[in-house]
Design a protein around this motif. Sequence first.
Motif, PDB file in Angstrom:
ATOM      1  N   GLY A  90      -0.759  27.154  22.206  1.00 44.07           N
ATOM      2  CA  GLY A  90      -0.612  28.246  23.150  1.00 44.07           C
ATOM      3  C   GLY A  90      -1.682  29.321  23.046  1.00 44.07           C
ATOM      4  N   ARG A  91      -2.750  29.051  22.309  1.00 40.32           N
ATOM      5  CA  ARG A  91      -3.845  30.025  22.174  1.00 40.32           C
ATOM      6  C   ARG A  91      -4.975  29.642  23.112  1.00 40.32           C
ATOM      7  NH1 ARG A  91      -4.187  29.450  15.812  1.00 40.32           N
ATOM      8  NH2 ARG A  91      -5.424  27.741  16.595  1.00 40.32           N
ATOM      9  N   PRO A  92      -5.695  30.650  23.596  1.00 46.13           N
ATOM     10  CA  PRO A  92      -6.837  30.324  24.461  1.00 46.13           C
ATOM     11  C   PRO A  92      -7.954  29.678  23.647  1.00 46.13           C
ATOM     12  CG  PRO A  92      -6.686  32.694  24.089  1.00 46.13           C
ATOM     13  CD  PRO A  92      -5.490  32.077  23.435  1.00 46.13           C
ATOM     14  N   ARG A  93      -8.663  28.768  24.290  1.00 43.21           N
ATOM     15  CA  ARG A  93      -9.806  28.136  23.639  1.00 43.21           C
ATOM     16  C   ARG A  93     -10.977  29.098  23.630  1.00 43.21           C
ATOM     17  NH1 ARG A  93     -10.221  21.932  25.908  1.00 43.21           N
ATOM     18  NH2 ARG A  93      -8.150  21.283  25.261  1.00 43.21           N
ATOM     19  N   ASN A  94     -11.845  28.904  22.662  1.00 43.04           N
ATOM     20  CA  ASN A  94     -13.106  29.627  22.612  1.00 43.04           C
ATOM     21  C   ASN A  94     -14.022  28.934  23.617  1.00 43.04           C
ATOM     22  OD1 ASN A  94     -15.922  29.907  21.882  1.00 43.04           O
ATOM     23  ND2 ASN A  94     -15.213  31.004  20.074  1.00 43.04           N
ATOM     24  N   ASN A  95     -14.368  29.632  24.697  1.00 42.65           N
ATOM     25  CA  ASN A  95     -15.153  29.014  25.777  1.00 42.65           C
ATOM     26  C   ASN A  95     -16.510  28.515  25.320  1.00 42.65           C
ATOM     27  OD1 ASN A  95     -13.102  29.437  27.600  1.00 42.65           O
ATOM     28  ND2 ASN A  95     -13.921  31.386  28.318  1.00 42.65           N
ATOM     29  N   GLU A  96     -17.152  29.246  24.420  1.00 39.50           N
ATOM     30  CA  GLU A  96     -18.464  28.826  23.910  1.00 39.50           C
ATOM     31  C   GLU A  96     -18.360  27.537  23.119  1.00 39.50           C
ATOM     32  OE1 GLU A  96     -21.142  31.356  21.407  1.00 39.50           O
ATOM     33  OE2 GLU A  96     -20.785  32.786  23.043  1.00 39.50           O
ATOM     34  N   ALA A  97     -17.357  27.478  22.240  1.00 40.78           N
ATOM     35  CA  ALA A  97     -17.168  26.275  21.422  1.00 40.78           C
ATOM     36  C   ALA A  97     -16.782  25.087  22.309  1.00 40.78           C
ATOM     37  CB  ALA A  97     -16.100  26.523  20.354  1.00 40.78           C
ATOM     38  N   GLU A  98     -15.909  25.331  23.264  1.00 40.85           N
ATOM     39  CA  GLU A  98     -15.498  24.256  24.159  1.00 40.85           C
ATOM     40  C   GLU A  98     -16.693  23.717  24.941  1.00 40.85           C
ATOM     41  OE1 GLU A  98     -12.162  23.220  27.557  1.00 40.85           O
ATOM     42  OE2 GLU A  98     -12.677  25.314  27.210  1.00 40.85           O
ATOM     43  N   ALA A  99     -17.506  24.597  25.484  1.00 41.54           N
ATOM     44  CA  ALA A  99     -18.693  24.169  26.232  1.00 41.54           C
ATOM     45  C   ALA A  99     -19.646  23.378  25.337  1.00 41.54           C
ATOM     46  CB  ALA A  99     -19.401  25.379  26.835  1.00 41.54           C
ATOM     47  N   ALA A 100     -19.819  23.812  24.108  1.00 33.33           N
ATOM     48  CA  ALA A 100     -20.706  23.107  23.169  1.00 33.33           C
ATOM     49  C   ALA A 100     -20.161  21.714  22.851  1.00 33.33           C
ATOM     50  CB  ALA A 100     -20.872  23.922  21.893  1.00 33.33           C
ATOM     51  N   ILE A 101     -18.860  21.615  22.674  1.00 28.46           N
ATOM     52  CA  ILE A 101     -18.232  20.324  22.374  1.00 28.46           C
ATOM     53  C   ILE A 101     -18.375  19.378  23.564  1.00 28.46           C
ATOM     54  CG2 ILE A 101     -16.011  19.177  21.958  1.00 28.46           C
ATOM     55  CD1 ILE A 101     -15.243  21.797  20.370  1.00 28.46           C
ATOM     56  N   LEU A 102     -18.090  19.873  24.761  1.00 29.16           N
ATOM     57  CA  LEU A 102     -18.192  19.028  25.954  1.00 29.16           C
ATOM     58  C   LEU A 102     -19.632  18.574  26.186  1.00 29.16           C
ATOM     59  CD1 LEU A 102     -15.753  20.914  28.359  1.00 29.16           C
ATOM     60  CD2 LEU A 102     -15.332  18.773  27.121  1.00 29.16           C
ATOM     61  N   ALA A 103     -20.571  19.478  26.020  1.00 28.16           N
ATOM     62  CA  ALA A 103     -21.988  19.126  26.194  1.00 28.16           C
ATOM     63  C   ALA A 103     -22.419  18.109  25.142  1.00 28.16           C
ATOM     64  CB  ALA A 103     -22.859  20.377  26.132  1.00 28.16           C
ATOM     65  N   ALA A 104     -22.009  18.319  23.898  1.00 23.53           N
ATOM     66  CA  ALA A 104     -22.380  17.397  22.818  1.00 23.53           C
ATOM     67  C   ALA A 104     -21.797  16.012  23.065  1.00 23.53           C
ATOM     68  CB  ALA A 104     -21.909  17.945  21.474  1.00 23.53           C
ATOM     69  N   SER A 105     -20.537  15.944  23.482  1.00 17.77           N
ATOM     70  CA  SER A 105     -19.922  14.637  23.710  1.00 17.77           C
ATOM     71  C   SER A 105     -20.606  13.916  24.870  1.00 17.77           C
ATOM     72  CB  SER A 105     -18.414  14.775  23.949  1.00 17.77           C
ATOM     73  OG  SER A 105     -18.148  15.418  25.169  1.00 17.77           O
ATOM     74  N   TYR A 106     -20.948  14.646  25.910  1.00 20.67           N
ATOM     75  CA  TYR A 106     -21.624  14.053  27.066  1.00 20.67           C
ATOM     76  C   TYR A 106     -23.025  13.562  26.686  1.00 20.67           C
ATOM     77  CZ  TYR A 106     -23.642  13.687  31.750  1.00 20.67           C
ATOM     78  OH  TYR A 106     -24.266  13.233  32.885  1.00 20.67           O
TER      79      TYR A 106
END
Length: 191
Positions: free
Chosen positions: A6-22
């Motif tokens: 129920g906590r908000p994600r860290n947008n910077e970390a999420e973007a970095a993870i998505l970019a890295a996985s892609y």
Amino acid sequence: MDKKRGRPRNNEAEAAILAASYDLLLETGFGAVTVEKIAERAKVSKATIYKWWPNKAAVVIDGYLSAASARLPVPDTGSVKEDIRIHATNLAAFLYSREGKVITEMIGEGQFDAGLAEAYRTRFFAPRRQEARQLLERGVLRGELKKDLDVNCSIDLMYGPIFYRLLITGDTLNGEFVEKLLALAFGGVSA
């Protein structure tokens, strides 16, 4: 929002993870991507990834969808034939690109990984199918298509040959093919 806690994600970390996985997916293919490699490239811990995604397939699919969705907009030109033409042509061009070839790799891997198969079916293919459904239903409402149109069968008729070429024959997917395909398909569904 983090569904588990129920906590908000860290947008910077999420973007970095998505970019890295892609990026890793395009560089190495699905089989070679690991959560460890994603974490290393994104400069986050594996725990951060597992806090937001249940497995590698989920994070890789999200990274892929994050990058791919901008390339597949849903048109609304006022004409169902033009909307489907644009939608199907964009999909065919996308599937024929390097990013699209990733889908064939994931489909192959999905034969041995039920979690991956479920992820690409529900998170990539189901939304594309829903987009096509909306376009056809809009055409029915505007009187451009038959009132009793079997929308699911029409989607299969219009989009199935694209995937047949992609996965089975290997023949070229281009605008000319989509134009011929849709001319035949619309001959049977137009009002």
